[in-house]
Design a protein around this motif. Structure first.
Motif, mmCIF file in Angstrom:
data_model
loop_
_atom_site.group_PDB
_atom_site.id
_atom_site.type_symbol
_atom_site.label_atom_id
_atom_site.label_comp_id
_atom_site.label_asym_id
_atom_site.label_seq_id
_atom_site.Cartn_x
_atom_site.Cartn_y
_atom_site.Cartn_z
ATOM 1 N N ALA A 111 -112.197 92.604 127.564
ATOM 2 C CA ALA A 111 -113.828 92.415 127.238
ATOM 3 C C ALA A 111 -114.034 91.074 126.422
ATOM 4 N N ASP A 112 -114.780 90.673 126.149
ATOM 5 C CA ASP A 112 -115.237 89.696 125.686
ATOM 6 C C ASP A 112 -116.391 89.384 125.030
ATOM 7 N N LEU A 113 -117.093 87.955 124.673
ATOM 8 C CA LEU A 113 -118.513 88.524 124.421
ATOM 9 C C LEU A 113 -119.249 88.152 125.555
ATOM 10 N N GLU A 114 -118.405 88.472 126.868
ATOM 11 C CA GLU A 114 -119.765 88.331 127.858
ATOM 12 C C GLU A 114 -119.801 89.676 128.425
ATOM 13 N N VAL A 115 -118.992 90.958 128.371
ATOM 14 C CA VAL A 115 -118.838 91.564 128.877
ATOM 15 C C VAL A 115 -119.774 92.611 128.461
ATOM 16 N N ASP A 116 -120.390 93.571 129.046
ATOM 17 C CA ASP A 116 -121.439 94.270 128.448
ATOM 18 C C ASP A 116 -120.484 96.001 129.212
ATOM 19 N N LEU A 117 -120.159 96.558 127.665
ATOM 20 C CA LEU A 117 -119.099 97.466 127.798
ATOM 21 C C LEU A 117 -119.456 98.979 127.166
ATOM 22 N N ALA A 118 -119.200 99.697 127.693
ATOM 23 C CA ALA A 118 -119.355 101.307 127.849
ATOM 24 C C ALA A 118 -118.538 102.195 127.204
ATOM 25 N N VAL A 119 -118.390 102.799 125.868
ATOM 26 C CA VAL A 119 -117.452 103.842 125.952
ATOM 27 C C VAL A 119 -118.268 105.457 125.980
ATOM 28 N N LEU A 120 -117.039 106.464 126.430
ATOM 29 C CA LEU A 120 -117.086 107.520 127.225
ATOM 30 C C LEU A 120 -116.616 108.512 126.099
ATOM 31 N N GLU A 121 -116.443 108.809 125.265
ATOM 32 C CA GLU A 121 -116.074 109.221 123.900
ATOM 33 C C GLU A 121 -116.688 111.380 123.755
ATOM 34 N N PRO A 122 -115.932 111.586 123.270
ATOM 35 C CA PRO A 122 -115.635 113.034 122.848
ATOM 36 C C PRO A 122 -116.184 112.611 121.191
ATOM 37 N N ALA A 123 -116.361 113.463 120.929
ATOM 38 C CA ALA A 123 -117.584 113.372 118.937
ATOM 39 C C ALA A 123 -116.136 112.990 118.491
ATOM 40 N N GLY A 124 -116.693 112.602 117.750
ATOM 41 C CA GLY A 124 -115.336 112.196 116.347
ATOM 42 C C GLY A 124 -115.009 110.506 116.564
ATOM 43 N N PRO A 125 -114.312 110.254 116.677
ATOM 44 C CA PRO A 125 -113.744 108.664 116.581
ATOM 45 C C PRO A 125 -114.506 107.654 117.355
ATOM 46 N N ASP A 126 -114.987 106.792 116.797
ATOM 47 C CA ASP A 126 -116.321 105.901 117.726
ATOM 48 C C ASP A 126 -115.542 104.723 117.684
ATOM 49 N N TRP A 127 -114.566 104.851 119.440
ATOM 50 C CA TRP A 127 -114.063 103.757 119.666
ATOM 51 C C TRP A 127 -114.936 103.098 120.058
ATOM 52 N N ALA A 128 -115.875 103.054 120.609
ATOM 53 C CA ALA A 128 -117.152 101.609 120.892
ATOM 54 C C ALA A 128 -117.083 101.249 119.927
ATOM 55 N N ALA A 129 -117.913 101.672 118.387
ATOM 56 C CA ALA A 129 -118.145 100.137 117.486
ATOM 57 C C ALA A 129 -116.482 99.834 117.065
ATOM 58 N N ALA A 130 -115.316 100.093 117.569
ATOM 59 C CA ALA A 130 -114.023 99.328 116.715
ATOM 60 C C ALA A 130 -113.655 98.657 118.101
ATOM 61 N N LEU A 131 -113.656 98.786 119.839
ATOM 62 C CA LEU A 131 -113.713 97.911 120.418
ATOM 63 C C LEU A 131 -115.008 96.710 120.442
ATOM 64 N N ARG A 132 -116.453 96.886 120.090
ATOM 65 C CA ARG A 132 -117.016 95.744 120.233
ATOM 66 C C ARG A 132 -116.852 94.586 118.875
ATOM 67 N N GLU A 133 -116.307 95.621 117.455
ATOM 68 C CA GLU A 133 -115.706 94.425 116.298
ATOM 69 C C GLU A 133 -115.073 93.466 116.762
ATOM 70 N N ALA A 134 -113.447 94.129 117.997
ATOM 71 C CA ALA A 134 -113.119 93.539 118.056
ATOM 72 C C ALA A 134 -112.583 92.757 119.060
#
Length: 220
Positions: free
Chosen positions: A58-81
């Motif tokens: 993933a990079d700035l040109e990639v649209d990313l979706a994360v399907l995850e259980p309730a609790g950790p927010d890996w989507a936000a962590a990946l967007r930040e990284a």
């Protein structure tokens, strides 16, 4: 920082780690039915192994979706990284499934178009364990028989921790090559196998009633 607050715990991969991970993923996708190992020590031990794949892709040109259980927010962590843009699964270039996708979610993924098959999304599917080898009549893994480009005759792959209905939906969306979804299956130990859309997949055994009628997997 606890495992329940992952934002800030991921970092962008350096060139060496990114290239090493990309080479593993390329090899896995070009040799369906073989099991490879993602580079070790790149992410913390309590980070899901499957997270390493979007870190590399993933990079700035990639649209990313994360399907995850309730609790950790890996989507936000990946967007930040990575700088990847958040997207709904049906619009994403890359989908990370840290929980089993429902069949309707699989069917909603982008498969490309006849004139632009490259617009299909890539799916990263987390599971408990993957192994090579044919079904032995024990355990609850779904056993897949693979054939097609990159496979010498037939290959056998066992996937644990993914509902059969999810795998059924994935088989169905890949029945109309070149349309379909290229998939990386990643287990908790960092093993990865590729299921490209060009591969013919048949379920030979597994828990549940679906395994009793594998030929229905082609129905869309």
């Amino acid at each position: 920082m606890s495992a329940q607050t992952p934002t800030g715990r991921l970092r962008a991969l350096d060139h060496t780690d990114s290239q090493a991970t990309f080479r593993v993923l390329l090899d896995a996708l070009s040799r369906p039915g073989t099991v490879h190992r993602l580079p070790e020590g790149v992410v913390d031990v309590d980070v899901p192994a499957a997270v390493l794949v979007p870190l590399a892709l993933a990079d700035l040109e990639v649209d990313l979706a994360v399907l995850e259980p309730a609790g950790p927010d890996w989507a936000a962590a990946l967007r930040e990284a990575t700088g990847a843009r958040p997207a709904a699964p049906e619009r994403a270039d890359l989908v990370l499934a840290l929980r089993p996708p429902r069949p309707d979610e699989i069917r909603g993924l982008r498969r490309g178009t006849p004139d632009r098959p490259d617009l299909a999304c890539r799916l990263v599917l987390a599971c408990d364990r993957i192994d090579t080898g044919a079904a032995d009549g024990t355990g609850s893994a779904a056993h897949l028989d693979l054939s097609g480009p990159g496979v010498d005759g037939h290959a056998a792959l066992a996937v644990s921790g993914v509902p059969l209905e999810t795998l059924e939906a994935l088989v169905a969306v890949n029945r109309r090559f070149p349309l379909g979804v290229d998939t990386y299956v990643v287990d908790t130990e960092g093993r990865v196998a590729g299921l490209p859309r060009s591969t013919a997949v048949r379920i030979t055994s597994g828990a549940g009633t679906w395994a009793a009628a594998p030929t229905t997997a082609g129905r869309d």
